[in-house]
Enzyme design. Sequence first.
Site, PDB file in Angstrom:
ATOM      1  NE  ARG A   1      28.971  19.180 101.558  1.00 27.27           N
ATOM      2  CZ  ARG A   1      27.691  19.156 101.196  1.00 27.27           C
ATOM      3  NH1 ARG A   1      27.128  18.021 100.819  1.00 27.27           N
ATOM      4  NH2 ARG A   1      26.968  20.264 101.224  1.00 27.27           N
TER       5      ARG A   1
ATOM      6  CB  THR B   1      32.702  30.283 103.051  1.00 25.54           C
ATOM      7  OG1 THR B   1      32.919  28.878 103.211  1.00 25.54           O
ATOM      8  CG2 THR B   1      31.553  30.725 103.929  1.00 25.54           C
TER       9      THR B   1
ATOM     10  CE  LYS C   1      36.766  29.555 103.336  1.00 29.96           C
ATOM     11  NZ  LYS C   1      36.408  28.147 103.602  1.00 29.96           N
TER      12      LYS C   1
END
Length: 833
Positions: free
Chosen positions: A568, A675, A679
């Site tokens: 974001r 997170t 990943k």
Amino acid sequence: MSTRSPATAAPSNDPPEQTRTGMSKAALKQAYIDNLFYIQGRFRDVASTYDLYMAAAFTARDRMLERWVESAQVYKTSHARTLCYLSAEYLLGPQLTQNLVNLGIAKVARAAAEELSVDFNAILEEEVEPGLGSGGLGRLAACYLDSLATQRIPAIGYGIRYEFGIFDQVIQDGWQVERSDNWLRNGNPWELPRPKISFAVRYGGHTEQTRDQEGRSRVRWVPEMVIKGVAYDTPILGYGVRNANLLRLWKSEAPESFDFQTFNVGDYYGAVHAKIEAETISKVLYPNDEPEAGKELRLKQQYFFVSCSMQDMIRLHRNTVGPLETIHQKFVVQLNDTHPALAIAELMRLLVDEQAMTWEQAWSITRQTFCYTNHTLLPEALETWSLALFERLLPRHLEIIYAINQEFLDQVRVRFLGDEARIARMSLIDETHGRRIRMAHLAVVGSRAVNGVAALHSKLIKTTIFKDFHELAPERFHTVTNGVTPRRFMVVSNPRLARLITATCGHDRWIGDLEYLRDLETHADDPVLQARWRQVKIAAKRDLACWLDHHTGVPIDPEAMFDIQAKRLHEYKRQHLKVLHIIRLYQRLKQDPSVSMVPRAFIFGGKAAPGYVMAKLMIKLINAVGEVINRDPQVNGYLRVAFMPNFNVKNGQRLYPAADLSEQISLAGKEASGTGNMKFSMNGALTIGTDDGANIEIREAVGAENFFLFGMTAEEVQRKQAEGYRPWALYQGDAELKSDIDLISSGLFSHGDPHLFRPLTDHLIHADPFMVLADYRAYLECQERVTEAYAQPRRWDRMSILNVARMGRFSSDRAIREYAERIWQIEPVVLDS
């Protein structure tokens, strides 16, 4: 070979009763043909790709439903303790491949498709991603649903069935443009409408004091508006188990969709007005809350889904266990951030007003039912509501919150005699900013457990935003570091790597227990594995380069280092620090074209909130810098810049496998966990990052020598802020930094307009709240270490392999086990195979 209708299809070897549940290739082929014909009403020659996708989805869903019904029966008869996970977001991502993997039939399904001459990849591309979340919060919730089922924990996920999800992002002239995300336009094959499961939800009006039949004082809420919440159910299947849980999303409707009497007198708009007003509540994910109407709609949304969920929980308890006095023994409710915190007041209302419990009994049950996960330290992200708005929409809940607050503050007064400042800080009502309800305080006071999502984050919530609450009840505070599901972000996203890991380890047990990745460690120095590892990475980079070229027009060399920052857009995540690094490399090449440099492709992805002007300006700057660099033949052989539009789960599955370097460069102490960092690391990217969030634990796990650390610690940030941070002095004292910022201000990246990016550069020079300038020099020096390592392929490959091998603790399976054992006290329920 083309598929044939059931009337002409070759007979299946499976018995008829197994056609809808059989796992063999023959059973899958016959079921697919049947679904195409009987559900979609198509034969192969006229079927669109969408028809083919829907037939595939229904074929997978049939096999899931068998396990789902079995799970529901076992959970009901055993009175299994159940988790209710309340979240405003569930960023599920595409479901078909995920479900095929969890069913264990991904390979046989692809083989069946080949025999039916169906383009399996085209079917996967056809699937529309459910727009039920905006970022990490929703993706975490989706990972947890997968792991709850995989770990055999009975669970129901509750949320909102948004008709229009997070906006589709289009880049026009370098600017973000928002388009509506009508993800339901063609239907959703994974959900089952439950029109009989519906509840009334009330808004506005006033309350009245009454007496019940026994003469006890009661409160009656007389609402101004009543709508209906209708359930839509999606099965969530675990990997390698028969357990399947439930995601129940609520759609808002009018109790009566059409006012016949109003229509008859000629008021045609008024006849459907109630329907329009009611349906608006579940229409859009996160409406812009800048205007007052947007704030009102958000509050309505939050109350809508928690009211439906709490009423449903009571219904389920009555149908299975019975007396509501034991509801906290049957259910645990986990609040995913503060968006569902109203559930605390709503459960109190239902127990006291609707079920005639005493306040003391209801509060005891409520306090034992709820647990709360905090996801942010940013003051502006800690949700509050104005008292005036709250009183107008939820008058009864305001009375309940006042009562909770009074009882709580009385306890604080006794514990901390005479400390009025502490009482003001801990009150559920903020009296300093126009009287507002502090939802995080309500969540803490009404829950028996509060947790942060990384070690540093948990430490900081206990020493900053919840310091007073921790001093009052330290035993209620916990840490559960976030995790992500390896099924989605390794097996589905990166099948080449998954196959290589399985071949190297000699088993696929790691898919269900990520700690088995440790078996890779002994092979980290194997030149054969390193070569195959690099081939897998190059193939993923080639795929991404092809996609970016098609969608952005930016050609990228797969042999270049793929340096990726995808998250974001927010100032604290510091995308502009990455841009300053790119400009520094650009200037070095322009000043000395003979300088030696490892070619890099800088790839960004992420959305800015529609009302966040500075974040949208950062997107424009990224694209503007890319436009100049990509067109400059003097540098574009070494540097390329691309911005991936509409970053979401589906596009993330293209990015994570292709990354060489993962940018996790937020200011220390600002990122709760992250997170995306997990990943990227699971897919073999090396991390350049600050001592922030889960970066700290990732670095501990993979080894400091396999992580590129730079920048201040959280303590150093706090100390520098306390001493008086002066970005202007840093700007004046570092010639390269000044040159990079001045180049932006010169208009080079804005077609000669020196004012376009002035808000951004002025903010950096004079305020810089997230200390980009303070970490600039350390970041550049760390990037030199990255370049040095990447220039040694065998060293880089070894580091990449070890990163993957040591990521076991960052599986969401581990996180769910910790929640279940330490916070929820829920035991797994094993279904017979």
